[in-house]
Structures are given as structure tokens and as C-alpha cells.
Design a protein around this motif. Structure first.
Motif, PDB file in Angstrom:
ATOM      1  N   GLN A 124       0.735  -1.154  -0.045  1.00 11.97           N
ATOM      2  CA  GLN A 124       0.141  -0.044  -0.131  1.00 11.97           C
ATOM      3  C   GLN A 124       0.934   1.315   0.023  1.00 11.97           C
ATOM      4  O   GLN A 124       0.510   2.458  -0.024  1.00 11.97           O
ATOM      5  N   GLY A 125       2.188   1.255  -0.043  1.00 12.11           N
ATOM      6  CA  GLY A 125       2.917   2.331  -0.085  1.00 12.11           C
ATOM      7  C   GLY A 125       3.679   2.720   1.306  1.00 12.11           C
ATOM      8  O   GLY A 125       4.133   3.901   1.459  1.00 12.11           O
ATOM      9  N   GLU A 126       3.131   1.927   2.334  1.00 10.90           N
ATOM     10  CA  GLU A 126       3.471   2.455   3.653  1.00 10.90           C
ATOM     11  C   GLU A 126       5.022   2.145   3.934  1.00 10.90           C
ATOM     12  O   GLU A 126       5.635   0.949   3.309  1.00 10.90           O
ATOM     13  N   ASP A 127       5.667   2.860   4.882  1.00  7.96           N
ATOM     14  CA  ASP A 127       7.070   2.736   5.187  1.00  7.96           C
ATOM     15  C   ASP A 127       7.070   1.645   6.238  1.00  7.96           C
ATOM     16  O   ASP A 127       6.496   1.963   7.373  1.00  7.96           O
ATOM     17  N   VAL A 128       7.706   0.579   6.012  1.00  5.75           N
ATOM     18  CA  VAL A 128       7.737  -0.541   7.027  1.00  5.75           C
ATOM     19  C   VAL A 128       9.303  -0.661   7.455  1.00  5.75           C
ATOM     20  O   VAL A 128      10.070  -1.121   6.479  1.00  5.75           O
ATOM     21  N   ALA A 187       5.829  -3.330  12.059  1.00  4.75           N
ATOM     22  CA  ALA A 187       7.126  -3.886  12.028  1.00  4.75           C
ATOM     23  C   ALA A 187       7.524  -4.148  13.626  1.00  4.75           C
ATOM     24  O   ALA A 187       8.179  -5.317  13.980  1.00  4.75           O
ATOM     25  N   GLN A 188       7.192  -3.291  14.528  1.00  2.39           N
ATOM     26  CA  GLN A 188       7.104  -3.854  15.929  1.00  2.39           C
ATOM     27  C   GLN A 188       6.470  -4.984  16.163  1.00  2.39           C
ATOM     28  O   GLN A 188       6.987  -5.737  17.020  1.00  2.39           O
ATOM     29  N   ALA A 189       5.136  -5.086  15.748  1.00  2.00           N
ATOM     30  CA  ALA A 189       4.469  -6.151  15.911  1.00  2.00           C
ATOM     31  C   ALA A 189       5.197  -7.470  15.513  1.00  2.00           C
ATOM     32  O   ALA A 189       5.075  -8.836  16.058  1.00  2.00           O
ATOM     33  N   LEU A 190       5.669  -7.228  14.160  1.00  2.00           N
ATOM     34  CA  LEU A 190       6.440  -8.408  13.676  1.00  2.00           C
ATOM     35  C   LEU A 190       7.687  -8.919  14.654  1.00  2.00           C
ATOM     36  O   LEU A 190       7.630 -10.170  14.817  1.00  2.00           O
ATOM     37  N   GLY A 196       5.959   7.904  23.271  1.00  2.00           N
ATOM     38  CA  GLY A 196       4.592   7.987  23.283  1.00  2.00           C
ATOM     39  C   GLY A 196       4.071   8.656  22.145  1.00  2.00           C
ATOM     40  O   GLY A 196       2.866   9.062  22.240  1.00  2.00           O
ATOM     41  N   ALA A 197       5.047   8.924  21.304  1.00  2.60           N
ATOM     42  CA  ALA A 197       4.556   9.614  19.739  1.00  2.60           C
ATOM     43  C   ALA A 197       3.911   8.870  18.991  1.00  2.60           C
ATOM     44  O   ALA A 197       3.804   7.626  19.193  1.00  2.60           O
ATOM     45  N   TRP A 198       2.777   9.513  18.167  1.00  2.00           N
ATOM     46  CA  TRP A 198       2.197   8.802  17.286  1.00  2.00           C
ATOM     47  C   TRP A 198       3.074   7.930  16.119  1.00  2.00           C
ATOM     48  O   TRP A 198       4.091   8.602  15.703  1.00  2.00           O
ATOM     49  N   LYS A 199       2.721   6.649  15.896  1.00  2.00           N
ATOM     50  CA  LYS A 199       3.554   5.928  14.928  1.00  2.00           C
ATOM     51  C   LYS A 199       2.626   5.433  13.650  1.00  2.00           C
ATOM     52  O   LYS A 199       1.618   5.191  14.098  1.00  2.00           O
ATOM     53  N   PRO A 200       3.014   5.752  12.690  1.00  4.70           N
ATOM     54  CA  PRO A 200       2.627   5.102  11.470  1.00  4.70           C
ATOM     55  C   PRO A 200       2.251   3.780  11.416  1.00  4.70           C
ATOM     56  O   PRO A 200       2.914   2.988  12.099  1.00  4.70           O
ATOM     57  N   PRO A 201       1.083   3.163  10.633  1.00 10.47           N
ATOM     58  CA  PRO A 201       0.919   1.730  10.626  1.00 10.47           C
ATOM     59  C   PRO A 201       2.269   1.052  10.322  1.00 10.47           C
ATOM     60  O   PRO A 201       2.229  -0.036  10.882  1.00 10.47           O
ATOM     61  N   GLY A 202       3.050   1.230   9.309  1.00 11.10           N
ATOM     62  CA  GLY A 202       4.087   0.384   9.131  1.00 11.10           C
ATOM     63  C   GLY A 202       5.035   0.342  10.319  1.00 11.10           C
ATOM     64  O   GLY A 202       5.599  -0.783  10.450  1.00 11.10           O
TER      65      GLY A 202
END
Length: 280
Positions: free
Chosen positions: A187-191, A213-216, A203-209
Motif C-alpha cells: 500500500q506504500g507504507e514505510d515498514v 514492524a514492531q508487532a512482527l 509516546g509519539a504517534w507512530k505510522p501503521p508501518g
């Protein structure tokens, strides 16, 4: 036989006697020969009659000699046959004696063999009884150990099952995390790649990618931990199962041996051999 071979006395005397007519004819023939005859016709007729009479007498004597010779042969043969019968009777008596001796010796030998066989079978039965008792003791001890291991084996199996379930969940979570990262990249997200540091504040907002990556990474760490735990639990369970199966097989083998020895002790052939014959 003797009655047939005996020559009647009357027959000998009758045969040995010279017929009166033959004697008269012989005497007449001799007288005619000595006197020369009274006439020519009477002379030739008298000579012929005398010769015939003499020839008849000689034939009788010759036949008598043959009869006497055959009679003597019969007497000799009768004596030989009597001797043969006596010898046969004696040999048969000796044969019966030898047979009786052989029967006695055979009975003695048979009794000795039977006693030896009984002794061997008794020893075999004793060994079989002893083996059966030992096998029963082994089976009893093995069964006791299996019962005592029942609770432990249930716990080990349950723990292995739980570890396996956790490992399978970790694998599914890891596969789902990988799939999510792949979709976001498409989808073009930076992972971020594995090992790339996140420089944003915690605590900052983090993009979905970044979140994917953290979940992986978390899923991968959980999978490694679950696999290590499962391998450890499975190894312990395998050792316990092997020990449990060995004791179980030992018990089954002892039961089989006990059954075989019991059948050997209860076999009709063995009982028949072990029974001592009456009168022995």
C-alpha cells in the motif's frame, strides 16, 4: 514219520522168500541142463523154460536188493530227521530262554530310561515354576511402577500439549504479522526493516508501518521463546514416555513369559511324564 518209514517184517520175509514155482522151475531147469533132456523137442522146450525161470528169479533178486537198499536209506533218513527234530526242539528252548533274558533286560533298561526322563522333567518343571514366579514378581513390580507414574505421565502429557498449543499460536501470530507488513508495503507504507531503530519518542504517534514492524518483531521473539519452551517440554515428555513404555513392555514380557511357563506346566504331555507309573 517213523510209522511210515518202518518196513513191515512180513513184507521182508515175503520178499526174501523164493516163490515155490520159481524154485521148482529153477530146479527143473538145472536138472534139465545137467541131464541133457530126454528128447529133441523136449530138450529145446525145457531149456527155454529154464532160462525164463532163471531170468525171473534174477529179476526178483535184483528188485529185492533195490528194495533193501531203499529201506536202509529210509532208516538213515528217519534217524537224520529225528536228530533234526531234537536239535530244533533244543534250539527253540534256548531261543525262548534268550528271549526271556532279552525281555528282562529291556524292562530294566526301559525303567532306567523312564526314571531318567522323569528326573529331567521334574527338573524342568521346577525351573518352569521358579521362572513363572520370578516373571509374576517382575510383572507385579512393573504394574506398581506404572500406576505410580500415572499422575506424572498425565501432567507431562498435558504440559506438552499446552506448550505445543502455545507454539502453534506463536507461529500463527508471526505469520499474520509478516502478512500485515507485506500488505502495508504493497500500500506504500514505510515498514522499517528488521534491526532498524525507531527514533521517535515512545509516546509519539507512530505510522501503521512502524507499528506492524514492531508487532512482527514481538511475534518473532514470542515464537522463538515458544519454540524453545516446546522443545524443552517435548524432550522431557519423550524421555518420560520412553521410560513409561519400557516399564510397560517389561511388564507385558513378564506376563507373556509367565503364561508360557504356566502352559508348559499344565501341558498334558508334561503331566503324563511326571506321573510315576504304578508299581515302579
Amino acid at each position: 514219520d517213523l510209522a511210515v518209514l518202518k518196513r513191515p517184517g512180513a513184507a521182508d520175509s515175503a520178499i526174501l522168500k523164493r516163490p515155490a514155482a520159481a524154485g521148482v522151475a529153477e530146479d527143473a531147469a538145472e536138472g534139465d541142463v545137467a541131464g541133457g533132456g530126454s528128447a529133441d523137442g523136449g530138450d529145446s522146450g525145457g531149456k527155454s523154460a529154464a532160462l525164463e525161470a532163471r531170468s525171473a528169479v534174477q529179476a526178483v533178486r535184483k528188485q529185492q536188493r533195490l528194495v533193501d537198499m531203499l529201506a536202509r536209506g529210509r532208516e538213515v533218513l528217519a534217524k537224520k530227521m529225528k536228530a533234526n527234530r531234537d536239535a530244533t526242539r533244543k534250539a527253540e528252548q534256548e531261543l525262548e530262554s534268550l528271549k526271556e533274558v532279552a525281555r528282562k533286560k529291556s524292562r530294566v533298561l526301559g525303567a532306567a530310561k523312564a526314571a531318567k526322563m522323569r528326573k529331567a522333567m521334574e527338573q524342568k518343571a521346577t525351573r518352569a515354576r521358579s521362572g513363572s514366579e520370578k516373571a509374576a514378581a517382575v510383572a507385579k513390580a512393573a504394574l506398581k511402577r506404572l500406576k505410580s507414574m500415572g499422575g506424572l505421565m498425565s501432567a507431562v502429557r498435558s504440559k506438552k500439549q499446552d506448550a505445543e498449543s502455545a507454539y502453534n499460536r506463536a507461529k500463527r501470530n508471526f505469520e499474520d504479522a509478516k502478512k500485515r507488513c507485506k500488505e502495508l508495503k504493497a500500500q506504500g507504507e514505510d515498514v522499517p526493516e528488521e534491526g532498524e531503530k525507531d527514533l521517535s519518542a515512545p509516546g509519539a504517534w507512530k505510522p501503521p508501518g512502524v507499528l506492524a514492524a514492531q508487532a512482527l518483531k514481538q511475534a518473532k521473539d514470542a515464537l522463538a521463546k515458544a519454540k524453545t519452551n516446546f522443545d524443552k517440554v517435548a524432550d522431557v515428555a519423550a524421555q518420560k514416555e520412553a521410560r513409561h513404555n519400557m516399564i510397560k513392555e517389561k511388564m507385558n514380557e513378564a506376563k507373556r513369559k509367565q503364561q508360557e511357563l504356566g502352559e508348559a506346566l499344565g501341558a498334558p504331555s508334561a503331566q503324563n511324564v511326571l506321573k510315576r507309573p504304578a508299581g515302579k
